[in-house]
Design a protein around this motif. Structure first.
Motif, PDB file in Angstrom:
ATOM      1  N   THR A 155       1.756   8.137  -0.060  1.00 45.03           N
ATOM      2  CA  THR A 155       1.110   9.225   0.654  1.00 45.03           C
ATOM      3  C   THR A 155       2.016   9.741   1.756  1.00 45.03           C
ATOM      4  N   LEU A 156       1.549  10.788   2.429  1.00 51.16           N
ATOM      5  CA  LEU A 156       2.254  11.362   3.565  1.00 51.16           C
ATOM      6  C   LEU A 156       2.059  10.504   4.802  1.00 51.16           C
ATOM      7  N   GLU A 157       2.787  10.829   5.850  1.00 53.98           N
ATOM      8  CA  GLU A 157       2.466  10.247   7.143  1.00 53.98           C
ATOM      9  C   GLU A 157       1.103  10.791   7.544  1.00 53.98           C
ATOM     10  N   PRO A 158       0.251   9.957   8.103  1.00 53.55           N
ATOM     11  CA  PRO A 158      -1.073  10.435   8.528  1.00 53.55           C
ATOM     12  C   PRO A 158      -0.944  11.514   9.595  1.00 53.55           C
ATOM     13  N   PRO A 159      -1.946  12.343   9.717  1.00 54.16           N
ATOM     14  CA  PRO A 159      -3.221  12.282   9.009  1.00 54.16           C
ATOM     15  C   PRO A 159      -3.169  12.965   7.644  1.00 54.16           C
ATOM     16  N   TYR A 160      -3.967  12.440   6.751  1.00 53.91           N
ATOM     17  CA  TYR A 160      -4.242  13.036   5.447  1.00 53.91           C
ATOM     18  C   TYR A 160      -5.662  12.611   5.097  1.00 53.91           C
ATOM     19  N   TYR A 161      -6.138  12.946   3.919  1.00 53.18           N
ATOM     20  CA  TYR A 161      -7.545  12.709   3.573  1.00 53.18           C
ATOM     21  C   TYR A 161      -7.678  11.835   2.331  1.00 53.18           C
ATOM     22  N   ALA A 162      -8.755  11.080   2.307  1.00 60.82           N
ATOM     23  CA  ALA A 162      -9.087  10.237   1.155  1.00 60.82           C
ATOM     24  C   ALA A 162     -10.471  10.632   0.651  1.00 60.82           C
ATOM     25  N   VAL A 163     -10.591  10.814  -0.647  1.00 60.15           N
ATOM     26  CA  VAL A 163     -11.889  11.035  -1.289  1.00 60.15           C
ATOM     27  C   VAL A 163     -12.193   9.758  -2.064  1.00 60.15           C
ATOM     28  N   ILE A 164     -13.271   9.097  -1.672  1.00 64.02           N
ATOM     29  CA  ILE A 164     -13.647   7.824  -2.274  1.00 64.02           C
ATOM     30  C   ILE A 164     -14.832   8.072  -3.200  1.00 64.02           C
ATOM     31  N   PHE A 165     -14.615   7.854  -4.480  1.00 68.70           N
ATOM     32  CA  PHE A 165     -15.640   8.082  -5.500  1.00 68.70           C
ATOM     33  C   PHE A 165     -16.043   6.722  -6.053  1.00 68.70           C
ATOM     34  N   THR A 166     -17.261   6.306  -5.746  1.00 67.14           N
ATOM     35  CA  THR A 166     -17.799   5.038  -6.223  1.00 67.14           C
ATOM     36  C   THR A 166     -18.869   5.350  -7.255  1.00 67.14           C
ATOM     37  N   SER A 167     -18.805   4.699  -8.413  1.00 72.64           N
ATOM     38  CA  SER A 167     -19.728   5.054  -9.492  1.00 72.64           C
ATOM     39  C   SER A 167     -20.187   3.835 -10.272  1.00 72.64           C
ATOM     40  N   VAL A 168     -21.354   3.987 -10.886  1.00 76.05           N
ATOM     41  CA  VAL A 168     -21.879   3.019 -11.835  1.00 76.05           C
ATOM     42  C   VAL A 168     -21.996   3.756 -13.160  1.00 76.05           C
ATOM     43  N   ARG A 169     -21.347   3.225 -14.186  1.00 78.42           N
ATOM     44  CA  ARG A 169     -21.325   3.864 -15.497  1.00 78.42           C
ATOM     45  C   ARG A 169     -22.608   3.597 -16.276  1.00 78.42           C
ATOM     46  N   THR A 170     -22.931   4.545 -17.147  1.00 77.04           N
ATOM     47  CA  THR A 170     -23.945   4.325 -18.173  1.00 77.04           C
ATOM     48  C   THR A 170     -23.225   3.685 -19.361  1.00 77.04           C
ATOM     49  N   HIS A 171     -23.923   3.523 -20.465  1.00 78.80           N
ATOM     50  CA  HIS A 171     -23.299   2.973 -21.668  1.00 78.80           C
ATOM     51  C   HIS A 171     -22.750   4.079 -22.574  1.00 78.80           C
ATOM     52  N   VAL A 172     -22.869   5.320 -22.151  1.00 73.94           N
ATOM     53  CA  VAL A 172     -22.365   6.450 -22.937  1.00 73.94           C
ATOM     54  C   VAL A 172     -20.865   6.591 -22.685  1.00 73.94           C
ATOM     55  N   ASP A 173     -20.091   6.599 -23.767  1.00 76.63           N
ATOM     56  CA  ASP A 173     -18.640   6.718 -23.642  1.00 76.63           C
ATOM     57  C   ASP A 173     -18.095   7.989 -24.280  1.00 76.63           C
ATOM     58  N   ASP A 174     -18.977   8.851 -24.824  1.00 71.11           N
ATOM     59  CA  ASP A 174     -18.535  10.047 -25.529  1.00 71.11           C
ATOM     60  C   ASP A 174     -17.529  10.833 -24.696  1.00 71.11           C
ATOM     61  N   ASP A 175     -16.297  10.860 -25.141  1.00 67.87           N
ATOM     62  CA  ASP A 175     -15.224  11.634 -24.522  1.00 67.87           C
ATOM     63  C   ASP A 175     -14.841  11.161 -23.120  1.00 67.87           C
ATOM     64  N   TYR A 176     -15.440  10.104 -22.598  1.00 71.27           N
ATOM     65  CA  TYR A 176     -15.139   9.695 -21.217  1.00 71.27           C
ATOM     66  C   TYR A 176     -13.663   9.344 -21.013  1.00 71.27           C
ATOM     67  N   PRO A 177     -13.064   8.495 -21.845  1.00 68.01           N
ATOM     68  CA  PRO A 177     -11.651   8.165 -21.611  1.00 68.01           C
ATOM     69  C   PRO A 177     -10.737   9.392 -21.626  1.00 68.01           C
ATOM     70  N   GLU A 178     -10.998  10.308 -22.552  1.00 66.16           N
ATOM     71  CA  GLU A 178     -10.188  11.523 -22.632  1.00 66.16           C
ATOM     72  C   GLU A 178     -10.376  12.387 -21.391  1.00 66.16           C
ATOM     73  N   MET A 179     -11.632  12.514 -20.934  1.00 69.96           N
ATOM     74  CA  MET A 179     -11.904  13.331 -19.750  1.00 69.96           C
ATOM     75  C   MET A 179     -11.278  12.702 -18.506  1.00 69.96           C
ATOM     76  N   ALA A 180     -11.374  11.390 -18.383  1.00 67.57           N
ATOM     77  CA  ALA A 180     -10.778  10.711 -17.224  1.00 67.57           C
ATOM     78  C   ALA A 180      -9.266  10.944 -17.193  1.00 67.57           C
ATOM     79  N   LYS A 181      -8.629  10.850 -18.354  1.00 74.64           N
ATOM     80  CA  LYS A 181      -7.182  11.100 -18.446  1.00 74.64           C
ATOM     81  C   LYS A 181      -6.862  12.543 -18.081  1.00 74.64           C
TER      82      LYS A 181
END
Length: 121
Positions: free
Chosen positions: A10-36
């Protein structure tokens, strides 16, 4: 094939962090491709600095780093990202939380850009 494990540069501060915390369902349709695709797309965004992500037993934490709040806003409005957000709400996540933080200090061990280790404040 997995990517090498590394900490985002990263850069020298200050900069910003976006923290995304999630709980997945069991649906995987296209998820790996979309994440990539989202990672590829984020890397193309002006102001994107890097990302760190882990997932275990359905709980995921992804921290993306950005040069400015404006860069975060532009990413949030990206049309492909908005589609992924919509699918996340309807298919892939049972719950999630987004937190945005301004990084004031950045230090550690083994970082090429900042080799000093400062005490916790």
């Amino acid at each position: 094939m997995s990517e090498a494990i590394s900490i985002a540069e990263t850069l020298e501060p200050p900069y910003y962090a976006v923290i995304f915390t999630s709980v997945r369902t069991h649906v995987d349709d296209d998820y790996p491709e979309m994440a990539k695709r989202m990672l590829e797309l984020a890397r193309e965004q002006p102001g994107f600095l890097g990302v760190e992500s882990v997932r275990e037993n359905g709980l995921g934490v992804t921290v993306s780093y950005w040069a400015s709040e404006d860069a975060i806003g532009q990413w949030k409005q990206n049309l492909e990202h908005r589609e992924a957000q919509s699918r996340g709400q309807s298919e892939w996540y049972s719950q999630y939380k987004v937190r945005v933080a301004r990084v004031e200090r950045d230090y550690g061990f083994g970082n090429r850009h900042n080799t000093s280790v400062e005490p916790l404040a």
